[in-house]
Design a protein around this motif. Structure first.
Motif, PDB file in Angstrom:
ATOM      1  N   ARG A 102      10.668  -9.896  -5.179  1.00  0.00           N
ATOM      2  CA  ARG A 102      10.438  -8.568  -4.610  1.00  0.00           C
ATOM      3  C   ARG A 102       9.642  -8.708  -3.310  1.00  0.00           C
ATOM      4  O   ARG A 102       8.798  -9.595  -3.198  1.00  0.00           O
ATOM      5  CB  ARG A 102       9.603  -7.697  -5.556  1.00  0.00           C
ATOM      6  N   VAL A 103       9.898  -7.803  -2.382  1.00  0.00           N
ATOM      7  CA  VAL A 103       9.037  -7.718  -1.208  1.00  0.00           C
ATOM      8  C   VAL A 103       8.582  -6.274  -1.051  1.00  0.00           C
ATOM      9  O   VAL A 103       9.347  -5.340  -1.307  1.00  0.00           O
ATOM     10  CB  VAL A 103       9.737  -8.220   0.082  1.00  0.00           C
ATOM     11  N   PHE A 104       7.325  -6.118  -0.681  1.00  0.00           N
ATOM     12  CA  PHE A 104       6.761  -4.786  -0.428  1.00  0.00           C
ATOM     13  C   PHE A 104       5.999  -4.801   0.882  1.00  0.00           C
ATOM     14  O   PHE A 104       5.751  -5.850   1.470  1.00  0.00           O
ATOM     15  CB  PHE A 104       5.849  -4.365  -1.584  1.00  0.00           C
ATOM     16  N   GLN A 105       5.626  -3.633   1.299  1.00  0.00           N
ATOM     17  CA  GLN A 105       4.938  -3.490   2.577  1.00  0.00           C
ATOM     18  C   GLN A 105       3.888  -2.397   2.423  1.00  0.00           C
ATOM     19  O   GLN A 105       4.159  -1.382   1.782  1.00  0.00           O
ATOM     20  CB  GLN A 105       5.991  -3.100   3.613  1.00  0.00           C
ATOM     21  N   THR A 106       2.725  -2.600   3.037  1.00  0.00           N
ATOM     22  CA  THR A 106       1.699  -1.551   2.950  1.00  0.00           C
ATOM     23  C   THR A 106       2.161  -0.348   3.777  1.00  0.00           C
ATOM     24  O   THR A 106       3.024  -0.476   4.645  1.00  0.00           O
ATOM     25  CB  THR A 106       0.338  -2.034   3.482  1.00  0.00           C
ATOM     26  N   LEU A 153       9.742   0.740   0.557  1.00  0.00           N
ATOM     27  CA  LEU A 153       9.046  -0.549   0.654  1.00  0.00           C
ATOM     28  C   LEU A 153       7.613  -0.504   0.126  1.00  0.00           C
ATOM     29  O   LEU A 153       6.980  -1.539  -0.018  1.00  0.00           O
ATOM     30  CB  LEU A 153       9.022  -1.018   2.113  1.00  0.00           C
ATOM     31  N   PHE A 154       7.095   0.692  -0.118  1.00  0.00           N
ATOM     32  CA  PHE A 154       5.719   0.782  -0.605  1.00  0.00           C
ATOM     33  C   PHE A 154       5.683   0.502  -2.109  1.00  0.00           C
ATOM     34  O   PHE A 154       6.424   1.108  -2.878  1.00  0.00           O
ATOM     35  CB  PHE A 154       5.144   2.163  -0.295  1.00  0.00           C
ATOM     36  N   VAL A 155       4.817  -0.413  -2.530  1.00  0.00           N
ATOM     37  CA  VAL A 155       4.835  -0.887  -3.921  1.00  0.00           C
ATOM     38  C   VAL A 155       4.413   0.188  -4.912  1.00  0.00           C
ATOM     39  O   VAL A 155       4.942   0.260  -6.021  1.00  0.00           O
ATOM     40  CB  VAL A 155       3.938  -2.148  -4.097  1.00  0.00           C
ATOM     41  N   GLY A 156       3.453   1.030  -4.480  1.00  0.00           N
ATOM     42  CA  GLY A 156       2.822   2.049  -5.331  1.00  0.00           C
ATOM     43  C   GLY A 156       3.467   2.286  -6.682  1.00  0.00           C
ATOM     44  O   GLY A 156       3.156   1.629  -7.672  1.00  0.00           O
ATOM     45  N   PHE A 157       4.375   3.226  -6.711  1.00  0.00           N
ATOM     46  CA  PHE A 157       4.860   3.650  -8.012  1.00  0.00           C
ATOM     47  C   PHE A 157       6.046   2.828  -8.519  1.00  0.00           C
ATOM     48  O   PHE A 157       6.477   3.023  -9.645  1.00  0.00           O
ATOM     49  CB  PHE A 157       5.133   5.148  -7.983  1.00  0.00           C
ATOM     50  N   TRP A 158       6.527   1.893  -7.719  1.00  0.00           N
ATOM     51  CA  TRP A 158       7.478   0.901  -8.255  1.00  0.00           C
ATOM     52  C   TRP A 158       6.821   0.178  -9.429  1.00  0.00           C
ATOM     53  O   TRP A 158       7.421  -0.023 -10.483  1.00  0.00           O
ATOM     54  CB  TRP A 158       7.794  -0.164  -7.210  1.00  0.00           C
ATOM     55  N   ALA A 159       5.576  -0.253  -9.164  1.00  0.00           N
ATOM     56  CA  ALA A 159       4.852  -0.997 -10.195  1.00  0.00           C
ATOM     57  C   ALA A 159       4.541  -0.079 -11.373  1.00  0.00           C
ATOM     58  O   ALA A 159       4.562  -0.508 -12.527  1.00  0.00           O
ATOM     59  CB  ALA A 159       3.574  -1.590  -9.614  1.00  0.00           C
ATOM     60  N   GLY A 160       4.287   1.203 -11.078  1.00  0.00           N
ATOM     61  CA  GLY A 160       4.048   2.160 -12.148  1.00  0.00           C
ATOM     62  C   GLY A 160       5.268   2.303 -13.048  1.00  0.00           C
ATOM     63  O   GLY A 160       5.164   2.351 -14.276  1.00  0.00           O
ATOM     64  N   LEU A 161       6.422   2.347 -12.429  1.00  0.00           N
ATOM     65  CA  LEU A 161       7.684   2.454 -13.167  1.00  0.00           C
ATOM     66  C   LEU A 161       7.836   1.274 -14.125  1.00  0.00           C
ATOM     67  O   LEU A 161       8.223   1.429 -15.284  1.00  0.00           O
ATOM     68  CB  LEU A 161       8.835   2.478 -12.159  1.00  0.00           C
ATOM     69  N   HIS A 251      -6.349   6.772 -10.655  1.00  0.00           N
ATOM     70  CA  HIS A 251      -6.033   5.344 -10.711  1.00  0.00           C
ATOM     71  C   HIS A 251      -6.215   4.778  -9.311  1.00  0.00           C
ATOM     72  O   HIS A 251      -5.950   5.463  -8.327  1.00  0.00           O
ATOM     73  CB  HIS A 251      -4.596   5.149 -11.193  1.00  0.00           C
ATOM     74  N   ALA A 252      -6.660   3.543  -9.207  1.00  0.00           N
ATOM     75  CA  ALA A 252      -6.819   2.945  -7.884  1.00  0.00           C
ATOM     76  C   ALA A 252      -6.124   1.595  -7.833  1.00  0.00           C
ATOM     77  O   ALA A 252      -6.205   0.802  -8.771  1.00  0.00           O
ATOM     78  CB  ALA A 252      -8.302   2.768  -7.552  1.00  0.00           C
ATOM     79  N   GLY A 253      -5.412   1.365  -6.750  1.00  0.00           N
ATOM     80  CA  GLY A 253      -4.744   0.083  -6.550  1.00  0.00           C
ATOM     81  C   GLY A 253      -4.456  -0.104  -5.079  1.00  0.00           C
ATOM     82  O   GLY A 253      -4.575   0.833  -4.287  1.00  0.00           O
ATOM     83  N   MET A 254      -4.135  -1.314  -4.697  1.00  0.00           N
ATOM     84  CA  MET A 254      -3.793  -1.614  -3.314  1.00  0.00           C
ATOM     85  C   MET A 254      -2.677  -2.649  -3.309  1.00  0.00           C
ATOM     86  O   MET A 254      -2.684  -3.549  -4.158  1.00  0.00           O
ATOM     87  CB  MET A 254      -4.987  -2.224  -2.567  1.00  0.00           C
ATOM     88  N   THR A 255      -1.781  -2.553  -2.341  1.00  0.00           N
ATOM     89  CA  THR A 255      -0.704  -3.535  -2.215  1.00  0.00           C
ATOM     90  C   THR A 255      -1.277  -4.947  -2.180  1.00  0.00           C
ATOM     91  O   THR A 255      -0.759  -5.866  -2.815  1.00  0.00           O
ATOM     92  CB  THR A 255       0.084  -3.277  -0.915  1.00  0.00           C
ATOM     93  N   GLU A 256      -2.336  -5.132  -1.419  1.00  0.00           N
ATOM     94  CA  GLU A 256      -2.898  -6.470  -1.224  1.00  0.00           C
ATOM     95  C   GLU A 256      -3.539  -7.018  -2.497  1.00  0.00           C
ATOM     96  O   GLU A 256      -3.668  -8.232  -2.655  1.00  0.00           O
ATOM     97  CB  GLU A 256      -3.994  -6.435  -0.136  1.00  0.00           C
ATOM     98  N   VAL A 257      -3.976  -6.126  -3.392  1.00  0.00           N
ATOM     99  CA  VAL A 257      -4.831  -6.535  -4.509  1.00  0.00           C
ATOM    100  C   VAL A 257      -4.156  -6.368  -5.868  1.00  0.00           C
ATOM    101  O   VAL A 257      -4.234  -7.241  -6.729  1.00  0.00           O
ATOM    102  CB  VAL A 257      -6.144  -5.708  -4.488  1.00  0.00           C
ATOM    103  N   GLY A 258      -3.495  -5.225  -6.056  1.00  0.00           N
ATOM    104  CA  GLY A 258      -2.906  -4.902  -7.351  1.00  0.00           C
ATOM    105  C   GLY A 258      -3.475  -3.606  -7.895  1.00  0.00           C
ATOM    106  O   GLY A 258      -4.259  -2.932  -7.230  1.00  0.00           O
ATOM    107  N   LEU A 435       2.637  10.449   0.191  1.00  0.00           N
ATOM    108  CA  LEU A 435       1.826   9.241   0.109  1.00  0.00           C
ATOM    109  C   LEU A 435       0.722   9.290   1.148  1.00  0.00           C
ATOM    110  O   LEU A 435       0.945   9.732   2.265  1.00  0.00           O
ATOM    111  CB  LEU A 435       2.679   8.037   0.463  1.00  0.00           C
ATOM    112  N   LYS A 436      -0.447   8.777   0.788  1.00  0.00           N
ATOM    113  CA  LYS A 436      -1.494   8.516   1.768  1.00  0.00           C
ATOM    114  C   LYS A 436      -1.676   9.641   2.787  1.00  0.00           C
ATOM    115  O   LYS A 436      -1.343   9.503   3.961  1.00  0.00           O
ATOM    116  CB  LYS A 436      -1.186   7.221   2.532  1.00  0.00           C
ATOM    117  N   ALA A 437      -2.144  10.748   2.308  1.00  0.00           N
ATOM    118  CA  ALA A 437      -2.368  11.870   3.212  1.00  0.00           C
ATOM    119  C   ALA A 437      -3.287  11.468   4.353  1.00  0.00           C
ATOM    120  O   ALA A 437      -4.260  10.746   4.155  1.00  0.00           O
ATOM    121  CB  ALA A 437      -2.985  13.022   2.421  1.00  0.00           C
ATOM    122  N   ARG A 438      -2.964  11.912   5.540  1.00  0.00           N
ATOM    123  CA  ARG A 438      -3.840  11.646   6.698  1.00  0.00           C
ATOM    124  C   ARG A 438      -4.317  12.986   7.219  1.00  0.00           C
ATOM    125  O   ARG A 438      -3.674  13.609   8.041  1.00  0.00           O
ATOM    126  CB  ARG A 438      -3.067  10.917   7.796  1.00  0.00           C
TER     127      ARG A 438
END
Ligand SMILES: [Zn+2]
Length: 448
Positions: A102-106, A153-161, A251-258, A435-438
């Motif tokens: 798999r490949v993901f991107q922040t 490409l954002f890992v977020g909820f892929w991993a949740g699934l 819940h807290a997570g980051m692409t770089e960390v998990g 995602l990621k409100a600015r």
């Protein structure tokens, strides 16, 4: 302890290990480091370089926790620099490139995007980490989890699934659908849990109401939120709970960390899953541990992703470790109030430090405000802040737009000690975020 609403026992994914004494947790963490580090040293160019530059001649030089604390902290800029110099994947790989699945991107909210490769093993590890998150919120095989997420490409909820699969629960992917279609899918398939960013949870409820459907009647009993700190902000949480008639979990997570942090049913802050991560709370400047109960920067090491690990990664998140035990019985570190904000997002308004999350906490107390934006602009030599609000005048009869503006301005003055301009903008003119409100926007000119 029993579940506050159902009266059943506190749910755990791995009860015995989640409640192990802290010194045992530390020992288990060290056993993982002792196995992973030599492997990384042997074949991971990125880490070999970094560790050598820090004076490590052999992985045996990192033999104690004191040695570990001398490993330089890793910053996001280090990862960006590596990927810029070695496109497209950088050099943080322990295995040959063809081992990855798999490949993901922040999301690139706070700088250029970073790509991340997963092996079969690290992808399974992601899923397991999410199972702790879901089980911590009391979800189980009987649940149907809906993921309103554009599976890109954002890992977020892929991993949740994937985590839902480990849990044995039914995962419903909500990609490629607009919000009304998503609501229809949830209803038709009997979703019991909603997994999304807090902003999108609010937005989806807004859409339901616009269609004449009360979101609380849709059968969602639990919501789990990630991607933004919102669910840890009491006013945001309360609003989500009221709208959905559900228990809301952060819940807290980051692409770089998990996927490192989750809330238990006691909801006393975010637990860091110390079976899979090492958490340190450090002074952002000196890198030294802060005193117990003090605010510092969360610094994380992951223990199940040796194919592309992070050691002592600066999350940029401001946290405070709770000093009392959690009533749920877990011995994991507990971050009181969740993620308190970003180390780098502090605004200085006339000498007063203001975090955007604090402003959000105030604005969300006003149910007539659907969406907001924080405008920062220069006036002379000073930063000024203007709050732009989308106000639904019909939300509370008798509440005019002008009265809401006055009440928000007064609440900011009272709670934060600063005067900010507050202005209404027409409804549906501010951006909505999946995602990621600015919500902090810098403007060159005072505007308006
Ligand atoms: Zn707990």
């Amino acid at each position: 302890m029993t579940h506050p609403s159902t009266g059943v026992d506190v749910p755990f994914f791995e009860r015995a290990r989640e409640t192990a004494p802290p010194e045992i947790l530390r020992r288990w963490q060290w056993e993982r480091v002792a196995v992973g580090l030599p492997e990384v040293w042997d074949s991971n160019a990125f880490w070999r370089r970094r560790l050598q530059a820090a004076g490590v001649r052999d992985p045996r030089d990192v033999g104690t926790w004191a040695d570990f604390a001398r490993i330089p902290r890793l910053a996001k800029t280090d990862l960006v620099a590596d990927q810029t110099a070695h496109p497209p994947f950088g050099t943080n790989h322990t295995h040959p490139l063809d081992r990855h699945v798999r490949v993901f991107q922040t999301s690139g909210t706070t700088g250029p995007p970073i790509r991340w490769l997963e092996t079969e093993a690290s992808w399974a590890w992601w899923a397991r980490c999410w199972a702790f998150v879901f089980r911590g919120a009391g979800l189980g095989p009987q649940d149907r989890l809906f993921f309103p997420f554009s599976f890109g490409l954002f890992v977020g909820f892929w991993a949740g699934l994937e985590g839902a699969r480990v849990l044995g629960a039914l995962a419903i992917p909500g990609g490629g659908q607009d919000s009304p279609t998503r609501l229809h899918t949830m209803q038709e398939l009997g979703a019991t849990a909603l997994v999304c960013t807090p902003s999108y949870g609010l937005h989806l409820a807004e859409v339901a109401r616009a269609q004449g459907v009360e979101p609380a009647t849709l059968g969602v009993r639990t919501t789990v939120h990630a991607g933004e700190p919102g669910a840890g902000i009491p006013a945001v949480r309360q609003r989500l709970e009221t709208l959905w008639g559900a228990r809301v979990y952060d819940h807290a997570g980051m692409t770089e960390v998990g996927a490192y942090g989750f809330e238990c049913v006691a909801q006393a802050g975010l637990h860091v899953n110390e079976l899979e991560f090492i958490a340190e709370v450090l002074d952002p400047e000196s890198g030294q541990p802060v005193a117990p109960g003090e605010v510092g920067e969360l610094t994380l090491t992951n223990l199940g992703r040796w194919g592309a690990p992070v050691l002592r990664y600066r999350s940029g998140d401001r946290v405070r470790v709770g000093t009392s035990a959690c009533p749920c019985g877990r011995t994991f570190v507990r971050l009181e109030g969740g993620i308190l904000g970003r180390v780098d997002d502090m605004l200085v308004v006339r000498g007063v430090n203001v975090f955007p999350s604090a402003l959000e906490g105030i604005v969300r107390r006003f149910t007539g405000v659907d969406e907001f934006q924080i405008e920062v602009f220069r006036r002379g030599a000073l930063d000024e802040v203007r709050l732009l609000l989308e106000i639904d005048g019909s939300a509370r009869p008798g509440d005019s737009v002008g009265a809401t503006i006055d009440r928000v301005a007064e609440a900011v003055r009272r709670d934060l000690g600063i005067r900010v301009e507050v202005a209404a903008v027409p409804t549906r003119t501010l951006p909505r975020y999946e995602l990621k409100a600015r919500r902090v926007v810098r403007r060159e000119e005072p505007g308006l």
